[in-house]
Design a protein around this motif. Structure first.
Motif, PDB file in Angstrom:
ATOM      1  N   ASN A  37      27.978  -0.660   6.755  1.00 17.36           N
ATOM      2  CA  ASN A  37      27.980  -0.409   5.174  1.00 17.36           C
ATOM      3  C   ASN A  37      26.772   0.806   4.955  1.00 17.36           C
ATOM      4  OD1 ASN A  37      29.508  -2.547   4.817  1.00 17.36           O
ATOM      5  ND2 ASN A  37      28.131  -3.948   5.011  1.00 17.36           N
ATOM      6  N   ALA A  38      27.105   1.589   5.530  1.00 17.96           N
ATOM      7  CA  ALA A  38      26.125   2.881   5.147  1.00 17.96           C
ATOM      8  C   ALA A  38      26.122   3.252   3.845  1.00 17.96           C
ATOM      9  CB  ALA A  38      26.552   4.138   6.033  1.00 17.96           C
ATOM     10  N   ASP A  93       0.908  -1.432   0.096  1.00 21.30           N
ATOM     11  CA  ASP A  93      -0.120   0.067  -0.083  1.00 21.30           C
ATOM     12  C   ASP A  93       0.821   1.101   0.080  1.00 21.30           C
ATOM     13  OD1 ASP A  93      -2.302  -1.446  -0.080  1.00 21.30           O
ATOM     14  OD2 ASP A  93      -2.319  -1.463   2.045  1.00 21.30           O
ATOM     15  N   TYR A  94       2.106   1.250   0.731  1.00 23.08           N
ATOM     16  CA  TYR A  94       2.771   2.352   0.905  1.00 23.08           C
ATOM     17  C   TYR A  94       4.362   1.957   0.619  1.00 23.08           C
ATOM     18  CZ  TYR A  94      -1.253   4.526   2.694  1.00 23.08           C
ATOM     19  OH  TYR A  94      -2.747   5.026   3.022  1.00 23.08           O
ATOM     20  N   MET A  95       5.030   2.823   0.078  1.00 22.67           N
ATOM     21  CA  MET A  95       6.706   2.716   0.155  1.00 22.67           C
ATOM     22  C   MET A  95       7.129   3.692   1.176  1.00 22.67           C
ATOM     23  SD  MET A  95       7.291   0.685  -2.577  1.00 22.67           S
ATOM     24  CE  MET A  95       8.799   1.027  -2.712  1.00 22.67           C
ATOM     25  N   VAL A  96       8.207   3.269   1.950  1.00 16.53           N
ATOM     26  CA  VAL A  96       8.680   3.970   3.180  1.00 16.53           C
ATOM     27  C   VAL A  96      10.324   3.889   2.834  1.00 16.53           C
ATOM     28  CG1 VAL A  96       9.292   4.110   5.626  1.00 16.53           C
ATOM     29  CG2 VAL A  96       6.799   3.155   4.793  1.00 16.53           C
ATOM     30  N   ALA A 114      18.277   0.519   4.305  1.00 15.13           N
ATOM     31  CA  ALA A 114      16.815   0.280   4.196  1.00 15.13           C
ATOM     32  C   ALA A 114      16.623  -0.615   5.643  1.00 15.13           C
ATOM     33  CB  ALA A 114      16.539  -0.666   3.120  1.00 15.13           C
ATOM     34  N   LYS A 115      17.449  -1.320   5.978  1.00 16.82           N
ATOM     35  CA  LYS A 115      17.223  -2.095   7.328  1.00 16.82           C
ATOM     36  C   LYS A 115      17.446  -0.949   8.609  1.00 16.82           C
ATOM     37  CE  LYS A 115      18.712  -6.056  10.153  1.00 16.82           C
ATOM     38  NZ  LYS A 115      19.992  -7.078  10.168  1.00 16.82           N
ATOM     39  N   LYS A 140      12.977  11.538  -1.250  1.00 18.33           N
ATOM     40  CA  LYS A 140      13.153  12.235  -2.637  1.00 18.33           C
ATOM     41  C   LYS A 140      14.184  11.539  -3.319  1.00 18.33           C
ATOM     42  CE  LYS A 140      13.771  16.493  -5.064  1.00 18.33           C
ATOM     43  NZ  LYS A 140      13.685  15.786  -6.218  1.00 18.33           N
ATOM     44  N   PHE A 141      15.329  11.218  -2.753  1.00 20.03           N
ATOM     45  CA  PHE A 141      16.466  10.463  -3.202  1.00 20.03           C
ATOM     46  C   PHE A 141      16.120   8.960  -3.669  1.00 20.03           C
ATOM     47  CE2 PHE A 141      19.877   7.513  -3.047  1.00 20.03           C
ATOM     48  CZ  PHE A 141      20.873   8.132  -3.785  1.00 20.03           C
ATOM     49  N   ASP A 142      15.447   8.343  -3.010  1.00 12.86           N
ATOM     50  CA  ASP A 142      14.922   6.996  -3.565  1.00 12.86           C
ATOM     51  C   ASP A 142      14.011   7.060  -4.702  1.00 12.86           C
ATOM     52  OD1 ASP A 142      16.539   5.241  -1.810  1.00 12.86           O
ATOM     53  OD2 ASP A 142      15.441   6.235  -0.018  1.00 12.86           O
TER      54      ASP A 142
END
Length: 162
Positions: free
Chosen positions: A100-101, A39-42, A108-109, A47-49
């Motif tokens: 691993n930034a 339903d949603y993307m987080v 994402a995690k 904006k970047f993603d």
């Protein structure tokens, strides 16, 4: 993918990391289906993603699913005063490991875990639990922030005039 000669050099990813990896085109149908199923993307700093994903789909002649995006960075700017709003700082604040930034899976995690802890910190306080209400609040807060930033910018210009 062929990007018409444009390159993108994400931090932490070297060209040799991509050798033998599938292209976006190779995974696009699966990614499209996964995006379509939610339903949603987080995303933290959405904006970047969103811009990157939209561009990748465009490069292969596809249109991504039209989804509501939620950005916990807007919530964190609104409610926390951490000095800066970098994912690393937010992760440290909520005691979330970030190894691993700038790698999509690690970011994402960490963003997901920090977001969960952030929402949990609102227990007993007024925070909508309906994603649609959150999205509406997010738009209002983001608009407020743009007005504040514009006001600060214009104040600096006035102060710097001879």
């Amino acid at each position: 993918s062929d990007d018409g000669g444009k390159t993108w050099n994400p931090p932490g990813i070297k060209p040799e990391d991509l050798v033998g990896q599938p292209s976006f085109k190779d995974v696009s149908r699966k990614f499209f289906n996964e995006m379509s199923s939610v339903d949603y993307m987080v995303a933290f700093n959405v904006k970047f993603d969103k811009d990157m994903i939209d561009n990748e789909f465009k490069l292969i002649g596809m249109t991504p699913p039209n989804k509501q995006w939620l950005d916990p960075l807007i919530w964190i700017r609104r409610f926390l005063k951490l000095g800066d709003n970098k994912l690393k700082t937010v992760a440290q604040h909520f005691k979330v490991e970030l190894e691993n930034a700038h790698r999509a899976d690690a970011d994402a995690k960490a963003a997901a875990l920090a977001t969960i802890k952030f929402i949990d910190s609102f227990e007993g306080r007024a925070m909508p639990d309906d994603p649609k209400e959150l999205a509406d609040l997010e738009k209002a807060w983001d608009a407020d922030q743009k007005v504040i930033n514009k006001s600060k910018y214009h104040s600096k210009i006035k102060m710097n005039k001879p």
